[in-house]
Enzyme design. Structure first.
Site, PDB file in Angstrom:
ATOM      1  N   HIS A  17     -34.698 -13.762  22.121  1.00 23.89           N
ATOM      2  CA  HIS A  17     -34.888 -12.469  22.784  1.00 23.89           C
ATOM      3  C   HIS A  17     -35.999 -11.671  22.090  1.00 23.89           C
ATOM      4  O   HIS A  17     -36.836 -11.057  22.752  1.00 23.89           O
ATOM      5  CB  HIS A  17     -33.605 -11.631  22.705  1.00 23.89           C
ATOM      6  N   LYS A  41     -16.523  -7.569  31.551  1.00 26.46           N
ATOM      7  CA  LYS A  41     -16.730  -8.655  30.585  1.00 26.46           C
ATOM      8  C   LYS A  41     -16.181  -8.252  29.224  1.00 26.46           C
ATOM      9  O   LYS A  41     -16.092  -7.078  28.909  1.00 26.46           O
ATOM     10  CB  LYS A  41     -18.223  -8.966  30.464  1.00 26.46           C
ATOM     11  N   ARG A  90     -36.586 -20.310  29.356  1.00 24.68           N
ATOM     12  CA  ARG A  90     -36.508 -21.374  28.342  1.00 24.68           C
ATOM     13  C   ARG A  90     -36.678 -22.760  28.939  1.00 24.68           C
ATOM     14  O   ARG A  90     -37.184 -23.661  28.296  1.00 24.68           O
ATOM     15  CB  ARG A  90     -35.153 -21.317  27.615  1.00 24.68           C
TER      16      ARG A  90
END
Ligand code: COA
Length: 163
Positions: A17, A41, A90
């Site tokens: 990040h 969450k 990625r």
């Protein structure tokens, strides 16, 4: 002034990040790293802890600030007058997921712009989940996360072991 938002969960922030944030900061006048507050969450670190970890990690990059948001990203984007969303890529799976999210965002607001930045090869394998798994089992994560995050992971899992 061109201002971009880099949204995410950052539970926790990794060097992957941070690489994206650093490169975003070269491309834009201002980058706001914005942490999604999702009450449904159960992250390892609270929103306050994650904000503090990101703030510490970007303290030397003068044009990066930290914020949080809840609800739809496009609403937050519009309300804050951002010019662009930054997302890191990625691998092929990220491309697919990010394309889907980008197109969904564009269907909600056609003025939203998104740029994908490729993650440096050294960090392609990193994910927050894997970092947490390694730390949980006592593995060394110093090459994966900033020192401040490494300490926080160790403290959190030490605490859990004694609970
Ligand atoms: N290097 C290393 N790891 C990276 C990375 C990079 N450059 N980029 C992403 N990752 C990893 C993260 O560590 C994380 O790993 P994990 O799944 O193991 O935790 C994973 O990739 C995804 O994390 P992140 O980039 O934080 O994205 P996210 O999926 O948690 O959040 C939002 C994506 C916040 C942009 C999206 O959910 C959102 O916009 N939500 C708001 C609601 C909304 O608008 N919904 C409609 C959107 S279509």
């Amino acid at each position: 002034m061109r201002c971009a938002v880099y949204p995410g969960t950052f539970d926790p922030l990794t060097f992957g990040h941070l690489d994206i944030i650093s490169r975003g900061a070269v491309l834009f006048d201002q980058v706001v790293v914005s942490i999604l507050h999702n009450p449904s969450k159960q992250p390892l670190f609270s929103l306050t802890e994650r904000m503090e970890q990101v703030r510490w990690s970007v303290r030397d990059i003068s044009n990066v600030t930290v914020d949080n948001f809840s609800g739809l990203l496009v609403d937050y984007y519009r309300q804050n007058g951002f010019h662009c969303i930054i997302r890191g890529i990625r691998n092929q799976a990220d491309v697919q997921n990010e394309m889907q999210m980008t197109q969904m965002n564009e269907s909600l607001d056609s003025s939203v712009q998104t740029v994908f930045l490729p993650t440096r090869p050294d960090f392609l394998f990193i994910s927050s989940t894997l970092v947490k798994d390694v730390a949980l089992h006592g593995g060394d994560v110093h090459h994966l996360v900033p020192p401040h995050v490494q300490d926080a992971l160790q403290n959190r899992y030490d605490q859990k072991r004694t609970d």
